[in-house]
Design a protein around this motif. Structure first.
Motif, PDB file in Angstrom:
ATOM      1  N   SER A 125     -17.550 -54.169   2.473  1.00  0.00           N
ATOM      2  CA  SER A 125     -17.316 -52.966   3.278  1.00  0.00           C
ATOM      3  C   SER A 125     -16.239 -52.067   2.685  1.00  0.00           C
ATOM      4  CB  SER A 125     -16.944 -53.348   4.715  1.00  0.00           C
ATOM      5  OG  SER A 125     -15.627 -53.869   4.782  1.00  0.00           O
ATOM      6  N   SER A 126     -15.430 -52.610   1.772  1.00  0.00           N
ATOM      7  CA  SER A 126     -14.345 -51.827   1.173  1.00  0.00           C
ATOM      8  C   SER A 126     -14.820 -50.902   0.059  1.00  0.00           C
ATOM      9  CB  SER A 126     -13.272 -52.775   0.631  1.00  0.00           C
ATOM     10  OG  SER A 126     -13.762 -53.526  -0.467  1.00  0.00           O
ATOM     11  N   LYS A 127     -16.080 -51.025  -0.332  1.00  0.00           N
ATOM     12  CA  LYS A 127     -16.627 -50.152  -1.378  1.00  0.00           C
ATOM     13  C   LYS A 127     -16.697 -48.711  -0.869  1.00  0.00           C
ATOM     14  CE  LYS A 127     -17.526 -53.741  -4.041  1.00  0.00           C
ATOM     15  NZ  LYS A 127     -16.785 -53.999  -5.284  1.00  0.00           N
ATOM     16  N   PRO A 128     -16.632 -47.720  -1.767  1.00  0.00           N
ATOM     17  CA  PRO A 128     -16.701 -46.316  -1.330  1.00  0.00           C
ATOM     18  C   PRO A 128     -18.120 -45.918  -0.927  1.00  0.00           C
ATOM     19  CG  PRO A 128     -16.610 -46.439  -3.724  1.00  0.00           C
ATOM     20  CD  PRO A 128     -16.413 -47.848  -3.221  1.00  0.00           C
ATOM     21  N   ILE A 129     -18.215 -44.893  -0.098  1.00  0.00           N
ATOM     22  CA  ILE A 129     -19.511 -44.307   0.236  1.00  0.00           C
ATOM     23  C   ILE A 129     -19.671 -43.015  -0.551  1.00  0.00           C
ATOM     24  CG2 ILE A 129     -19.619 -45.346   2.529  1.00  0.00           C
ATOM     25  CD1 ILE A 129     -18.706 -42.664   3.683  1.00  0.00           C
ATOM     26  N   PRO A 130     -20.904 -42.549  -0.762  1.00  0.00           N
ATOM     27  CA  PRO A 130     -21.119 -41.312  -1.535  1.00  0.00           C
ATOM     28  C   PRO A 130     -20.358 -40.124  -0.938  1.00  0.00           C
ATOM     29  CG  PRO A 130     -23.192 -42.459  -1.169  1.00  0.00           C
ATOM     30  CD  PRO A 130     -22.177 -43.172  -0.335  1.00  0.00           C
ATOM     31  N   LYS A 131     -19.930 -39.231  -1.797  1.00  0.00           N
ATOM     32  CA  LYS A 131     -19.152 -38.076  -1.368  1.00  0.00           C
ATOM     33  C   LYS A 131     -19.962 -37.113  -0.504  1.00  0.00           C
ATOM     34  CE  LYS A 131     -15.954 -38.212  -5.270  1.00  0.00           C
ATOM     35  NZ  LYS A 131     -15.422 -37.485  -6.460  1.00  0.00           N
ATOM     36  N   ASN A 132     -21.290 -37.200  -0.605  1.00  0.00           N
ATOM     37  CA  ASN A 132     -22.110 -36.279   0.199  1.00  0.00           C
ATOM     38  C   ASN A 132     -22.292 -36.741   1.643  1.00  0.00           C
ATOM     39  OD1 ASN A 132     -23.786 -38.458  -0.344  1.00  0.00           O
ATOM     40  ND2 ASN A 132     -25.605 -37.205  -0.639  1.00  0.00           N
ATOM     41  N   ILE A 133     -21.741 -37.915   1.978  1.00  0.00           N
ATOM     42  CA  ILE A 133     -21.766 -38.381   3.367  1.00  0.00           C
ATOM     43  C   ILE A 133     -20.577 -37.768   4.099  1.00  0.00           C
ATOM     44  CG2 ILE A 133     -21.667 -40.376   4.911  1.00  0.00           C
ATOM     45  CD1 ILE A 133     -24.253 -40.255   3.361  1.00  0.00           C
ATOM     46  N   LYS A 134     -20.885 -36.882   5.002  1.00  0.00           N
ATOM     47  CA  LYS A 134     -19.849 -36.144   5.721  1.00  0.00           C
ATOM     48  C   LYS A 134     -19.316 -36.967   6.889  1.00  0.00           C
ATOM     49  CE  LYS A 134     -19.119 -31.828   8.278  1.00  0.00           C
ATOM     50  NZ  LYS A 134     -19.784 -30.604   8.810  1.00  0.00           N
ATOM     51  N   LYS A 135     -17.992 -37.130   6.929  1.00  0.00           N
ATOM     52  CA  LYS A 135     -17.345 -37.823   8.045  1.00  0.00           C
ATOM     53  C   LYS A 135     -16.727 -36.803   8.996  1.00  0.00           C
ATOM     54  CE  LYS A 135     -14.850 -40.714   5.370  1.00  0.00           C
ATOM     55  NZ  LYS A 135     -13.974 -41.856   5.008  1.00  0.00           N
ATOM     56  N   PRO A 136     -16.618 -37.138  10.292  1.00  0.00           N
ATOM     57  CA  PRO A 136     -17.001 -38.394  10.946  1.00  0.00           C
ATOM     58  C   PRO A 136     -18.498 -38.444  11.222  1.00  0.00           C
ATOM     59  CG  PRO A 136     -16.120 -36.906  12.581  1.00  0.00           C
ATOM     60  CD  PRO A 136     -15.975 -36.204  11.254  1.00  0.00           C
ATOM     61  N   TYR A 137     -18.995 -39.670  11.435  1.00  0.00           N
ATOM     62  CA  TYR A 137     -20.401 -39.863  11.772  1.00  0.00           C
ATOM     63  C   TYR A 137     -20.552 -41.160  12.553  1.00  0.00           C
ATOM     64  CZ  TYR A 137     -20.380 -43.159   7.835  1.00  0.00           C
ATOM     65  OH  TYR A 137     -20.094 -44.209   6.989  1.00  0.00           O
ATOM     66  N   VAL A 138     -21.673 -41.300  13.224  1.00  0.00           N
ATOM     67  CA  VAL A 138     -22.061 -42.579  13.821  1.00  0.00           C
ATOM     68  C   VAL A 138     -23.342 -43.020  13.120  1.00  0.00           C
ATOM     69  CG1 VAL A 138     -20.979 -42.024  16.026  1.00  0.00           C
ATOM     70  CG2 VAL A 138     -23.412 -41.597  15.711  1.00  0.00           C
ATOM     71  N   ILE A 139     -23.691 -44.292  13.270  1.00  0.00           N
ATOM     72  CA  ILE A 139     -24.795 -44.828  12.468  1.00  0.00           C
ATOM     73  C   ILE A 139     -25.703 -45.724  13.299  1.00  0.00           C
ATOM     74  CG2 ILE A 139     -23.544 -46.896  11.684  1.00  0.00           C
ATOM     75  CD1 ILE A 139     -24.775 -46.352   8.858  1.00  0.00           C
ATOM     76  N   HIS A 140     -26.971 -45.709  12.943  1.00  0.00           N
ATOM     77  CA  HIS A 140     -27.963 -46.653  13.471  1.00  0.00           C
ATOM     78  C   HIS A 140     -28.629 -47.318  12.284  1.00  0.00           C
ATOM     79  CE1 HIS A 140     -32.011 -47.935  14.788  1.00  0.00           C
ATOM     80  NE2 HIS A 140     -31.439 -48.166  15.953  1.00  0.00           N
ATOM     81  N   VAL A 141     -28.724 -48.637  12.300  1.00  0.00           N
ATOM     82  CA  VAL A 141     -29.340 -49.391  11.202  1.00  0.00           C
ATOM     83  C   VAL A 141     -30.524 -50.171  11.755  1.00  0.00           C
ATOM     84  CG1 VAL A 141     -28.990 -51.142   9.426  1.00  0.00           C
ATOM     85  CG2 VAL A 141     -27.103 -49.606  10.051  1.00  0.00           C
ATOM     86  N   GLY A 142     -31.706 -49.912  11.240  1.00  0.00           N
ATOM     87  CA  GLY A 142     -32.891 -50.639  11.698  1.00  0.00           C
ATOM     88  C   GLY A 142     -34.163 -49.950  11.255  1.00  0.00           C
ATOM     89  N   ARG A 143     -35.201 -50.735  11.046  1.00  0.00           N
ATOM     90  CA  ARG A 143     -36.466 -50.172  10.601  1.00  0.00           C
ATOM     91  C   ARG A 143     -37.028 -49.222  11.657  1.00  0.00           C
ATOM     92  NH1 ARG A 143     -37.594 -54.987  12.903  1.00  0.00           N
ATOM     93  NH2 ARG A 143     -39.478 -55.162  14.178  1.00  0.00           N
TER      94      ARG A 143
END
Length: 364
Positions: free
Chosen positions: A192-210
Motif C-alpha cells: 500500500s506504500s507504493k505511489p499511485i499514478p499522478k493522473n489520479i486526482k485526490k481526494p477520491y473514494v473507491i469501489h473495488v469489484g467486478r
C-alpha cells in the motif's frame, strides 16, 4: 515465512484463474501453504490464468476452453478423473483436496473425486432468491443442484453467515468448517506504500469489484449522484459499455472514473478517503479486510454474510441495509467526517488462523 516439519500434499480445483475474489483467494491459499513447506497442486478446468504464482505450485489445465452442454460436462469430468488419478500415481495421495466455485464443484462431483472439501464463498440462498425474480423454474433447478452437490459432503464455508445459510436456507445436512480467507497484513501494508499514478486526482473514494448485478454499481451510482461531492469516485472494475452507459445516464461522466483492475490495488485503497461495498450478497468480502489493513474508512451493505463478521464493535456503524441509495449517500457523507479507523481486531483473518484450520482438516 512459515515452515511445517510434516509437509502435506494439497490439491485445489477451480474453474480458471480469471480476475475474481474466489480465484484470488485460491491463489493466496496455495501460496501460503507452499510457503509453509507443503506440496501444492492447482487443477484448472480451462486455460485462463490472470494471476501470477510461484512455479513451485504445480498447475494442470484440463482443457483450453470449458466444454458446454451435458456431454461436455461429462467429458470434462472424465478427463478430470483421469488427470487426478495420474497426479496421485506420480505424487502420492493428497492429504487435502478443495474445490471452489459451483461450476467446478459440478464437474468434481461428476468426476467422483474422493474426499473433497467443497469451499462455498457466497450465500447461495440469496443467489437463488435473485434468480427467482426472472425465472422460478431456473431458481428451483439451481436449488436442487446445490442440494445434490453439497448434501452430506465436507464443506468449507468462508464465513459463519455462509454456514448458517447452507444449514438454514439451503437445508443441507453436511459437516461444515468455517475458515476465513487468509491475509498477510504486513505484505498488504508494504504494497500500500507504493505511489499511485499522478493522473489520479485526490481526494477520491473507491469501489473495488467486478461489474456484475450482485455488486450493485447501479445503487452506488445513484447514491453518488445524490451526494454531489467535490471528489471523484474510482471504480476498480473491468471496463464495460453497459457500465459507462449507466454513468452517462446519471450525468456522472466528470466525477466517476473506471480505472480497471490493478495488479496492486492497495495504494489506490490506501490513498482513498473511503472504500464502498454495496453488494446484495457476499460470502466474505476480502476488500473490506484489505481496506481496514490499509487504514482506510469503509462502508458496506449488511448483506446476508461476511460484512457483519468483519465490521464488529465500533465498526458496526459502517453497516447499512441493502438496496437503499439514500441511506448509503447519507452514511457516506457522515463517515467521511470521522477519523480513519483504528484499534480493531482482524486476527481471525490472519494467515496463522487459516493455516491452523487447514492443517486440522488435512490431518483428520
Amino acid at each position: 515465512m512459515y515452515r511445517d516439519n510434516n509437509p502435506l500434499k494439497i490439491c485445489f480445483f477451480i474453474t480458471n484463474l480469471c480476475v475474481g475474489g474466489a480465484e484470488k483467494a485460491t491463489i493466496k491459499a496455495a501460496e501460503l501453504l507452499r510457503q509453509n513447506g507443503h506440496s501444492v497442486h492447482l487443477v484448472l478446468l480451462e486455460n485462463i490464468v490472470n494471476f501470477k504464482f510461484n512455479r513451485e505450485i504445480k498447475c494442470k489445465i484440463i482443457y483450453d476452453k470449458i466444454k458446454k452442454g451435458l456431454i461436455g460436462k461429462y467429458l470434462m469430468a472424465y478427463k478430470l478423473n483421469r488427470t487426478f488419478c495420474e497426479i496421485e500415481r506420480k505424487e502420492g495421495k493428497f492429504n487435502l483436496v478443495v474445490s471452489t466455485l459451483p461450476f467446478c464443484d459440478d464437474i468434481v462431483k461428476a468426476a467422483n473425486i474422493p474426499n473433497v472439501y467443497f469451499r462455498i464463498a457466497n450465500t447461495l440462498s440469496a443467489e437463488i432468491k435473485n434468480l427467482k425474480i426472472s425465472s422460478a423454474v431456473r431458481a428451483e433447478r439451481r436449488l436442487k443442484r446445490y442440494k445434490l452437490n453439497y448434501n452430506n459432503q465436507k464443506i468449507i464455508a468462508v464465513s459463519q453467515g455462509v454456514k448458517d445459510d447452507l444449514l438454514n436456507n439451503i437445508k443441507i445436512k453436511s459437516k461444515i468448517s468455517v475458515i476465513h480467507n487468509p491475509f498477510n497484513f504486513g505484505h498488504i501494508k508494504k504494497l500500500s506504500s507504493k505511489p499511485i499514478p499522478k493522473n489520479i486526482k485526490k481526494p477520491y473514494v473507491i469501489h473495488v469489484g467486478r461489474f456484475s448485478a450482485q455488486k450493485r454499481h447501479d445503487l452506488l451510482l445513484d447514491a453518488w449522484k445524490l451526494l454531489g461531492l467535490s471528489m471523484n469516485l474510482l471504480l476498480m472494475t473491468n471496463p464495460s459499455v453497459k457500465l459507462e452507459r449507466m454513468i452517462s445516464e446519471r450525468g456522472l461522466d466528470d466525477s466517476v472514473k473506471v480505472i480497471g483492475f490493478k495488479e496492486n490495488p492497495y495504494p489506490y485503497i490506501y490513498h482513498s478517503e473511503m472504500l464502498i461495498l454495496c453488494s446484495d450478497r457476499e460470502g466474505l468480502p476480502n476488500v473490506l479486510v484489505e481496506a481496514l489493513v490499509c487504514g482506510t474508512r469503509v462502508i458496506s451493505t449488511d448483506c446476508p454474510s461476511g460484512p457483519r463478521e468483519i465490521l464488529t464493535g465500533a465498526l458496526k456503524n459502517c453497516l447499512i441495509p441493502v438496496n437503499n441509495a439514500q441511506l448509503l449517500a447519507k452514511r457516506i457523507k457522515a463517515l467521511l467526517k470521522l477519523p480513519k479507523p483504528k484499534d480493531f481486531d482482524l486476527q481471525s483473518f490472519s494467515e496463522k488462523a487459516f493455516l491452523r484450520k487447514y492443517m486440522a482438516l488435512a490431518r483428520r
